[in-house]
Scaffold this active site. Structure first.
Site, PDB file in Angstrom:
ATOM      1  N   LYS A 191       0.848  -1.199   0.000  1.00 58.26           N
ATOM      2  CA  LYS A 191       0.000   0.000   0.000  1.00 58.26           C
ATOM      3  C   LYS A 191       0.879   1.243   0.000  1.00 58.26           C
ATOM      4  O   LYS A 191       1.451   1.638   1.001  1.00 58.26           O
ATOM      5  CB  LYS A 191      -0.932   0.054   1.210  1.00 58.26           C
ATOM      6  N   GLU A 267       9.015   1.194  11.026  1.00 57.01           N
ATOM      7  CA  GLU A 267      10.096   2.173  10.818  1.00 57.01           C
ATOM      8  C   GLU A 267       9.429   3.530  10.889  1.00 57.01           C
ATOM      9  O   GLU A 267       8.668   3.897   9.992  1.00 57.01           O
ATOM     10  CB  GLU A 267      10.741   1.989   9.439  1.00 57.01           C
ATOM     11  N   CYS A 302      13.547  10.756   7.064  1.00 54.61           N
ATOM     12  CA  CYS A 302      13.369  10.310   8.455  1.00 54.61           C
ATOM     13  C   CYS A 302      14.627  10.554   9.279  1.00 54.61           C
ATOM     14  O   CYS A 302      14.556  10.813  10.470  1.00 54.61           O
ATOM     15  CB  CYS A 302      12.981   8.848   8.487  1.00 54.61           C
ATOM     16  N   GLU A 401       9.032  16.178  14.965  1.00 56.29           N
ATOM     17  CA  GLU A 401       9.552  15.965  13.611  1.00 56.29           C
ATOM     18  C   GLU A 401       8.839  16.924  12.663  1.00 56.29           C
ATOM     19  O   GLU A 401       7.611  16.882  12.548  1.00 56.29           O
ATOM     20  CB  GLU A 401       9.301  14.523  13.181  1.00 56.29           C
TER      21      GLU A 401
HETATM   22  P1  NAD Z   1       2.169   8.509   7.591  1.00 54.95           P
HETATM   23  O1  NAD Z   1       2.332   7.766   8.859  1.00 54.95           O
HETATM   24  O2  NAD Z   1       1.212   9.625   7.540  1.00 54.95           O
HETATM   25  O3  NAD Z   1       1.732   7.512   6.429  1.00 54.95           O
HETATM   26  C1  NAD Z   1       2.487   6.362   6.110  1.00 54.95           C
HETATM   27  C2  NAD Z   1       1.583   5.358   5.440  1.00 54.95           C
HETATM   28  O4  NAD Z   1       0.598   4.928   6.384  1.00 54.95           O
HETATM   29  C3  NAD Z   1       0.814   5.895   4.233  1.00 54.95           C
HETATM   30  O5  NAD Z   1       0.758   4.908   3.245  1.00 54.95           O
HETATM   31  C4  NAD Z   1      -0.560   6.150   4.821  1.00 54.95           C
HETATM   32  O6  NAD Z   1      -1.604   6.092   3.865  1.00 54.95           O
HETATM   33  C5  NAD Z   1      -0.679   5.015   5.810  1.00 54.95           C
HETATM   34  N1  NAD Z   1      -1.679   5.234   6.875  1.00 54.95           N
HETATM   35  C6  NAD Z   1      -2.097   6.412   7.392  1.00 54.95           C
HETATM   36  N2  NAD Z   1      -3.054   6.196   8.319  1.00 54.95           N
HETATM   37  C7  NAD Z   1      -3.241   4.856   8.389  1.00 54.95           C
HETATM   38  C8  NAD Z   1      -4.095   4.005   9.157  1.00 54.95           C
HETATM   39  N3  NAD Z   1      -4.959   4.506  10.049  1.00 54.95           N
HETATM   40  N4  NAD Z   1      -4.005   2.685   8.968  1.00 54.95           N
HETATM   41  C9  NAD Z   1      -3.137   2.156   8.085  1.00 54.95           C
HETATM   42  N5  NAD Z   1      -2.321   2.901   7.313  1.00 54.95           N
HETATM   43  C10 NAD Z   1      -2.351   4.240   7.471  1.00 54.95           C
HETATM   44  O7  NAD Z   1       3.636   8.970   7.177  1.00 54.95           O
HETATM   45  P2  NAD Z   1       4.068   9.810   5.906  1.00 54.95           P
HETATM   46  O8  NAD Z   1       3.646  11.224   6.158  1.00 54.95           O
HETATM   47  O9  NAD Z   1       3.637   9.135   4.661  1.00 54.95           O
HETATM   48  O10 NAD Z   1       5.654   9.682   5.947  1.00 54.95           O
HETATM   49  C11 NAD Z   1       6.434  10.486   6.730  1.00 54.95           C
HETATM   50  C12 NAD Z   1       6.866   9.750   7.981  1.00 54.95           C
HETATM   51  O11 NAD Z   1       7.573   8.569   7.606  1.00 54.95           O
HETATM   52  C13 NAD Z   1       7.832  10.545   8.814  1.00 54.95           C
HETATM   53  O12 NAD Z   1       7.451  10.448  10.167  1.00 54.95           O
HETATM   54  C14 NAD Z   1       9.169   9.855   8.568  1.00 54.95           C
HETATM   55  O13 NAD Z   1      10.092  10.002   9.601  1.00 54.95           O
HETATM   56  C15 NAD Z   1       8.751   8.446   8.390  1.00 54.95           C
HETATM   57  N6  NAD Z   1       9.774   7.680   7.689  1.00 54.95           N
HETATM   58  C16 NAD Z   1      10.503   6.768   8.402  1.00 54.95           C
HETATM   59  C17 NAD Z   1      11.508   6.042   7.773  1.00 54.95           C
HETATM   60  C18 NAD Z   1      12.291   5.022   8.531  1.00 54.95           C
HETATM   61  O14 NAD Z   1      12.910   4.183   7.894  1.00 54.95           O
HETATM   62  N7  NAD Z   1      12.280   5.030   9.848  1.00 54.95           N
HETATM   63  C19 NAD Z   1      11.772   6.237   6.421  1.00 54.95           C
HETATM   64  C20 NAD Z   1      11.014   7.168   5.725  1.00 54.95           C
HETATM   65  C21 NAD Z   1      10.004   7.878   6.375  1.00 54.95           C
END
Ligand code: NAD
Length: 497
Positions: A191, A267, A302, A401
């Protein structure tokens, strides 16, 4: 072949045919309910595609397809060397289509084309290739049992894996999961983020060309609260792997507890400290790295080095060097190969970043550089790299963040104080330190509560080393052989001799 010019990329962008459908059971399809959402480019607001908006009905269909594929053994029980060959073909196809994939990535989430082409797509192909190459070299174990027993310790694929990924490195984050998940023999439901679904959708077709059987890889674009939630709550998903925010990561643990106790590997976010001691071997290099650590990928990283901790004795001479270095990072048109700072992913993220800049000023921090939206006339979502001085670690801009190009500078007087500030965060993804003192380097690296620690560099990494976080940055690791732990169950088989 030389890389395309700005004008050529723009022409290709106009000519590009974009697939927006979901991919289930080896074929593209509309969402069951027929719903779609608009996929807009943050570069100029143009409509790129209408994308299938999957929901629980699609999750149902795709999980059933994935389960059938898994149970059939057509992928799971294939000899590892044969799975490897298919996945290496997929990596080759990513490379062969790198310009198209890079263009999709840049149009969809706004990052500079040079980064999509030079970083994201090659790294995604490398992730698939590395995991594929590992899979026929991983041996199981025989336990040191008494003579009348044979104890086999074997790894088996977990079964059906849902992978929910973010928008900042869309294809790369997907491939960090897909590599070990597919190599281990699982069936996967991918997804992508609703903010950047296009390369995942395109990948599905390449997977078919490579020879991944129907049902083994399904791609479900849509919103988190619809299809994401449905996958996380599904009783027949064995493992959920996630990259995204800490807030959603916590929610996914609840969903797992409310459903089938699926394994959940997360992650999540970061607020990484970058500590510069007065005896850093090369302050110029440290300044360049500090700038790159917050400006690369518009700070939507991240591991962004968003807290710059500087020893007070050098702060007045070091900060101007960081400011100079940061001036070289300039927002520009993401399709121009000379651009190194692109557009933020969408208006929501733009508002978030500008909101934090306001909050920093309201709390008394001082903007030394940047601080504004720029190039607004283009219709694109651009923010200048911004540097705040006079930040205390208690301020909102130091604790939360931001996920944008906003750097907070905090002074310190001793190594103990630096470590205390660095660790005073709910996150623990990465940290860096700059010193010429070998003992201090080791002592500080040990004391930092983070999954990656960089000494005299920022952002080192490779498929050979694990990547992931301590504390609320997550659990488990992507990359390296350790990643296979997430996608396999350990079985002990006892044979009486
Ligand atoms: P997000 O948590 O908003 O969304 C991530 C994914 O989760 C998306 O596909 C979203 O549609 C899905 N999602 C959202 N709500 C959900 C729910 N209720 N149930 C299931 N899935 C759901 O994050 P984002 O804004 O897309 O990405 C940014 C974040 O990702 C930052 O916090 C960043 O630090 C983190 N990140 C971490 C790493 C790592 O390896 N640790 C790498 C890249 C990004």
């Amino acid at each position: 072949m030389p890389s395309p010019t700005f004008a050529e990329w723009q022409q290709r962008a106009r000519d590009l045919g974009i697939e927006g459908r979901a991919f289930i059971e080896g074929a593209y399809c509309e969402a069951t309910a027929g719903e779609r959402f608009d996929c807009l480019s943050p570069i100029d607001g143009r409509l790129l595609a209408q994308v299938a908006s999957c929901d629980s009905a699609d999750a149902e269909r795709a999980v059933s397809s994935a389960r059938t594929a898994f149970d059939s053994g057509r992928w799971a029980r294939l000899a590892p060397a044969r799975r490897k060959a298919v996945m290496i073909r997929l990596a080759d196809l990513l490379e062969a289509h790198r310009e198209e994939l890079a263009l999709l990535e840049t149009l969809d989430m706004g990052k500079p084309i040079g980064d999509s082409l030079g970083v994201d797509i090659p790294a995604a192909a490398r992730a698939l290739r590395w995991s594929a190459e590992a899979i026929d070299k991983l041996y199981d174990e025989v336990a040191p049992t008494p003579d009348d027993q044979l104890g086999l310790v074997t790894r088996e694929p977990v079964g059906v894996v849902a992978a929910i990924v973010p928008w900042n490195f869309p294809l790369l984050m997907a491939c960090w999961k897909l590599g070990p998940a597919l190599a281990s023999g699982n069936s996967v439901l991918l997804k992508p983020s609703e903010k950047s679904p296009l390369t995942a959708i395109r990948l599905a077709q390449l997977a078919v060309e490579a020879g991944i059987p129907p049902g083994v890889l399904n791609v479900l674009p849509g919103y988190g609260h619809t299809v994401g939630k449905a996958l996380a709550l599904h009783m027949d998903v064995d493992t959920l792997v996630f990259t995204g925010s800490t807030r959603i990561a916590k929610q996914l643990m609840i969903y797992a507890g409310e459903s089938n106790m699926k394994r959940v590997w997360l992650e999540a976010g970061g607020k990484s400290p970058n500590i510069v001691f007065a005896d850093a071997p090369d302050l110029h290099k440290a300044a360049q790295a500090a700038a790159a650590a917050i400006a690369f990928n518009q700070g939507e990283v991240c591991t962004a080095g968003s807290r710059l901790l500087v020893e007070n004795s050098i702060k007045s001479s070091f900060l101007p060097m960081v400011v100079e270095a940061l001036k070289a990072w300039k927002p520009g048109h993401p399709l121009d190969p000379a651009t190194n700072v692109g557009a933020l992913v969408d208006t929501q993220q733009l508002d978030t970043v500008l909101g934090y800049i306001e909050a920093g000023q309201a709390e008394g921090a001082r903007v030394v550089l940047g601080g504004k939206r720029v190039l607004e006339e283009t219709g694109g979502l651009f923010v200048e790299p911004t540097l705040f001085d006079g930040v205390s670690n208690a301020m909102k801009i130091a604790r939360e963040e931001i996920f944008g190009p906003v750097l907070s500078v905090i002074g310190f007087d001793s190594a103990e104080e630096a470590v205390a500030i660095a660790n005073d965060t709910p996150y623990g993804l990465a940290a860096a330190l700059w010193t010429a003192d070998l003992s201090r380097a080791h002592r500080t690296a040990r004391a930092l509560r983070a999954g990656s620690v960089w000494v005299n560099q920022y952002d080192g990494g490779d498929m050979t080393a694990p990547f992931g976080g301590y504390k609320q940055s997550g659990n488990g690791r992507d990359k390296s052989l350790h990643a296979f732990d997430k996608y396999t169950e350990l079985k002990a088989t006892w044979i009486q001799l």
